[in-house]
Design an enzyme around this catalytic site. Sequence first.
Site, PDB file in Angstrom:
ATOM      1  N   GLY A   7       4.173  -6.411  -1.225  1.00  0.00           N
ATOM      2  CA  GLY A   7       3.128  -7.245  -0.664  1.00  0.00           C
ATOM      3  C   GLY A   7       1.820  -6.957  -1.368  1.00  0.00           C
ATOM      4  CB  ALA A   8       1.036  -6.651  -4.918  1.00  0.00           C
ATOM      5  N   GLY A   9      -0.998  -8.178  -2.197  1.00  0.00           N
ATOM      6  CA  GLY A   9      -2.163  -9.039  -2.038  1.00  0.00           C
ATOM      7  C   GLY A   9      -3.421  -8.244  -2.283  1.00  0.00           C
ATOM      8  CB  ALA A  10      -6.730  -8.259  -0.659  1.00  0.00           C
ATOM      9  CB  ILE A  11      -4.707  -3.921   1.211  1.00  0.00           C
ATOM     10  CG1 ILE A  11      -5.897  -4.375   2.073  1.00  0.00           C
ATOM     11  CG2 ILE A  11      -4.470  -2.422   1.374  1.00  0.00           C
ATOM     12  CD1 ILE A  11      -7.228  -3.756   1.675  1.00  0.00           C
ATOM     13  CG  ASN A 102      -4.100  -4.428   9.908  1.00  0.00           C
ATOM     14  OD1 ASN A 102      -4.480  -3.280   9.706  1.00  0.00           O
ATOM     15  ND2 ASN A 102      -4.695  -5.481   9.376  1.00  0.00           N
ATOM     16  CE  LYS A 204      -7.178  -1.354  10.057  1.00  0.00           C
ATOM     17  NZ  LYS A 204      -6.420  -1.289   8.781  1.00  0.00           N
ATOM     18  CG  ASN A 212      -8.739  -9.413  14.059  1.00  0.00           C
ATOM     19  OD1 ASN A 212      -8.622 -10.108  13.061  1.00  0.00           O
ATOM     20  ND2 ASN A 212      -9.010  -8.124  13.989  1.00  0.00           N
ATOM     21  CD  GLU A 285      -1.741  -8.811  10.626  1.00  0.00           C
ATOM     22  OE1 GLU A 285      -0.897  -7.966  10.299  1.00  0.00           O
ATOM     23  OE2 GLU A 285      -2.954  -8.666  10.396  1.00  0.00           O
TER      24      GLU A 285
END
Length: 324
Positions: A7-11, A102, A204, A212, A285
Amino acid sequence: MRICIFGAGAIGGYMGAKLAAAGADVSLVARGPHLAAIQARGITLIEDGGTRTVPVRAASDPAALGPQDYVIVTLKAHSVPAVVPQLSRLLGPEGTLVSGVNGLPWWYFHRHGGPLEGRRLESVDPGGVQWDGLGPGRVLGSVVYPAAEVVEPGTIRHLEGNRFSLGEPSGEKSDRALRLSEALTAAGLKAPVRPRLRDEIWVKLWGNLSFNPISALTGATLDRLCTDPGTRAVARAMMLEAQAIAERLGIKFPIDVERRIDGGAAVGAHRTSMLQDLEAGRPMEIEALVGSVAELGRIVDLPTPTIDMVLALVRLRAKVGHLT
């Protein structure tokens, strides 16, 4: 040590770029134009006013990458059950699954101790797909703090933060946790191994649980929803309900509710991930961030009236979609 980021998105892209730049044996699972750009020229990281492009192996089919020592999952929580077979094939015989997702994790009650030991959470793992398909014994927990964004395919801008806390469900400082910590530290990241990672998960989650869905329902940025008297009161009520649940489970909060909300306000005019997903027409989410806490309330027999009300509203918002 072979590390794959699924899952190589932003993070995930940010972590992958840092590891690749440090010479680690890292690979990425990505898709679409983002994958094509990485395969063509490498992954580009914009950080601290500078730009660097590093080559890194990337694929859409995990089978092309071979067995891994660590598979770090940085997907949205609701996307994970569908890829359990792929994750299982990526893990080597002694492979470790690093959960950087998350919300309340599906493995939460593994090595938890007490009467809820081994309890499964339907809201985040419907049908026990992850528990049965991956096994909680493979899991090393992680709490992800950095903020980053994909500015164009193959290019990640790092915004703030570089800490990825790690922790065994049992709380021990295992060899596998220490080895991964060393690799991330060598890449210029902070990766402390925590004996009480669940405390960090809750701190968190405390903000994500409330900020959210309120932002998705109102369209407000963090600074506005944390300072408006009405929405601040709703957030506070949700957080106090969650705190009562967490403390019954043995969690210790290092700060109080007011300071946590003030911290959200200090972030400024930030659109939460749930609001961004809603506006982009992507699934939110909801269950990992809100539904899971409502489920825990029922498990420990504590009422969650404000959480339940906001949960009902944001679930309907997801069905209706963004109103323009």
